[in-house]
Design an enzyme around this catalytic site. Sequence first.
Site, PDB file in Angstrom:
ATOM      1  N   GLU A 185      23.324  48.302  26.729  1.00 50.80           N
ATOM      2  CA  GLU A 185      24.262  47.104  26.542  1.00 50.80           C
ATOM      3  C   GLU A 185      24.765  46.677  25.292  1.00 50.80           C
ATOM      4  O   GLU A 185      25.971  46.512  25.114  1.00 50.80           O
ATOM      5  CB  GLU A 185      24.158  46.184  27.667  1.00 50.80           C
ATOM      6  CG  GLU A 185      23.537  46.325  29.078  1.00 50.80           C
ATOM      7  CD  GLU A 185      24.359  47.022  29.652  1.00 50.80           C
ATOM      8  OE1 GLU A 185      25.854  47.041  29.423  1.00 50.80           O
ATOM      9  OE2 GLU A 185      24.360  48.065  30.726  1.00 50.80           O
ATOM     10  N   PRO A 217      50.130  45.940  46.633  1.00 53.03           N
ATOM     11  CA  PRO A 217      48.737  46.091  46.679  1.00 53.03           C
ATOM     12  C   PRO A 217      48.170  45.182  47.641  1.00 53.03           C
ATOM     13  O   PRO A 217      48.742  44.087  47.874  1.00 53.03           O
ATOM     14  CB  PRO A 217      48.208  46.115  45.379  1.00 53.03           C
ATOM     15  CG  PRO A 217      49.371  45.811  44.310  1.00 53.03           C
ATOM     16  CD  PRO A 217      50.349  45.467  45.295  1.00 53.03           C
ATOM     17  N   THR A 242      48.071  40.589  47.855  1.00 56.40           N
ATOM     18  CA  THR A 242      49.124  40.186  47.006  1.00 56.40           C
ATOM     19  C   THR A 242      49.971  39.137  47.680  1.00 56.40           C
ATOM     20  O   THR A 242      50.998  38.486  46.934  1.00 56.40           O
ATOM     21  CB  THR A 242      50.036  41.322  46.186  1.00 56.40           C
ATOM     22  OG1 THR A 242      50.690  42.029  47.463  1.00 56.40           O
ATOM     23  CG2 THR A 242      49.363  41.927  45.347  1.00 56.40           C
TER      24      THR A 242
END
Length: 646
Positions: free
Chosen positions: A417, A195, A198
Amino acid sequence: MNKNLLLWIIIGMTMMSVFNMFSGSMGKSQPISYTAFMEKVDQGLVDEVVIQDKQVMGQYRDTAGNPVKFELEVPNDPTMVQRLMDNKVEVKASHREESLFLTILISWFPMLLLIGVWVFFMRQMQGGGKGGAMGFGKSKAKLLNEHKDRVTFEDVAGCDEAKQEVTEVIEFLRDPSKFTRLGGKIPKGILLVGPPGTGKTLLGRAIAGEAEVPFFSISGSDFVEMFVGVGASRVRDMFEQAKKQSPCIIFVDEIDAMGRHRGAGFGGGNDEREQTLNQLLVEMDGFEANEGVILVAATNRPDVLDPALMRPGRFDRQVVVGNPDMAGRVQILKVHMKKVPLSSDVDVKALARGTPGFSGADLANLVNEAALNAARYNRDKVSNQDFEEAKDKVMMGAERRSMAMSDEEKALTAYHEAGHALVGIHSPKHDPLHKVTIIPRGRALGVTMNLPERDRLSQSRIELESRLASLFGGRMAEELVFGVENITTGAGHDIQQATKIARAMVTEYGFSERLGRLRFSDNEEEVFLGRSVTQSKHLSDTTSLIIDEEIRALIDIAEAKARKILTDHRDELEIIAQGLLEYETLSGKEVRLLLRGESIGRDATKNSYMPSNDPEDDEIVMGDEKENEASGVDEHGTAKGTGQEG
């Protein structure tokens, strides 16, 4: 001098012509009028003149008898010469001689200018590469200096297996007999896959720093040019240079720019990019062998590369450079913390445990943001609080305390929330609550964050069902407290995420008993237009209807679970919501204290939450937001731990 020869010639010719033009006027002749000139002729003060075209030059005697040079422009007077001769003036005639350099400059300047402009634009079109105007086909590969900005394997952490793979290649170049005595052959190519962020390019730079052989570096996009055949020519030139320096390493970054599938267009024609790829395939493993030339390439899109490029004999090894685990994150953080003065309260292991899913670039950015935060407050060292604030900023965005929210919107956000947090607490195998806040961050009006207890490699069905239930906790809380008629658009992204998870459970993971263990989803990441338009759908109308029904069933079950949890624990919903309205931000530990009826031990006017030393409270996984009703936009933070947005 060779590159600017034309410019120097033009400058020299111009300077010489200007010198010649002004050299003739250094005698300091005095201009006089024609009337005064004829008066002095009649008075006998002029002895001789030189007529040059329409200009007359000479000298006369002033009243003291001193000679004075003069010059004037002569009008069209046919009697002038006769009057001069009558007054016994010696008349000489001459023709003006043009400067040789000025003549050459005037005649050749337009052509020289056109040549210069042509050379300039040709160099611009071919990218300013070496070889001058005709150097289109020359390779742009740079031979790196191993002593300038050197990166070694000590600077690369968190990918020990990948380092081991490339270390063998370097050892082979240093001591080939170690491997050849057993019949082994050196790999011709190594493909670094992983990815973004990295450390693939960093690993390539480390290879250059460690290898005691020539190292050529080039980007895949450097082969793409506007002229036909340039890419293939540059590939040939690159390998020719490499053969002269053999043994050596060629590093190609972002090779997917030139190595994509052939025949991806509508007509499947042999376009310029395909010619470049064909030449690369021949150079790597064609009729002629390239002994001692190793190609190391990096890409984050191995799925788009041509199969002929991926086969053994070209790229013999595919080295996966993935996101680091906890031990790898500790090593990466230590590398980036070397240049940062740290306070004694910084725990690297706790910080690594609290950042699951972070790549090397994410961790580097985290350390940098923490250092900037410490500098903002004029601290001498970076503390643990700086890392906590940096982690919140990286994951959720910067705080927007200046954003004005009405009391009604603040209450809606608090209950929304609180609903997410409470459903997550009472759902089996749900990630533990890390933090919940109603302070606007980024584009979010509120965020609920959860953390995985460890690096997650897979998810069970019960974990996904609990995740679905918690996603609907915000909408169900609004409906329960304020009524159906007062629900807001804040759950838009929750619904999007829940639908995505439910569809994956049905079409990819085989969690539907009616459909069985079949995969029904098509590749939605297809990047080739020519291939995607020809793909056929393999779903009947009946199967599509069943898929929709199964997705709806999972969503309905998740809504029912969320509604039941909030109804059964209505008093706890009120406690969390009121705590958010009072403190704005609560950690997972503080929420548990409030639910037990205990005090959290901080002033409500202070917005900083209680730091937690509990391993359960070290990371963020789920972010949630409720956007402005007027905008109708709903966005959420990215979940680092699970790789999902929430």
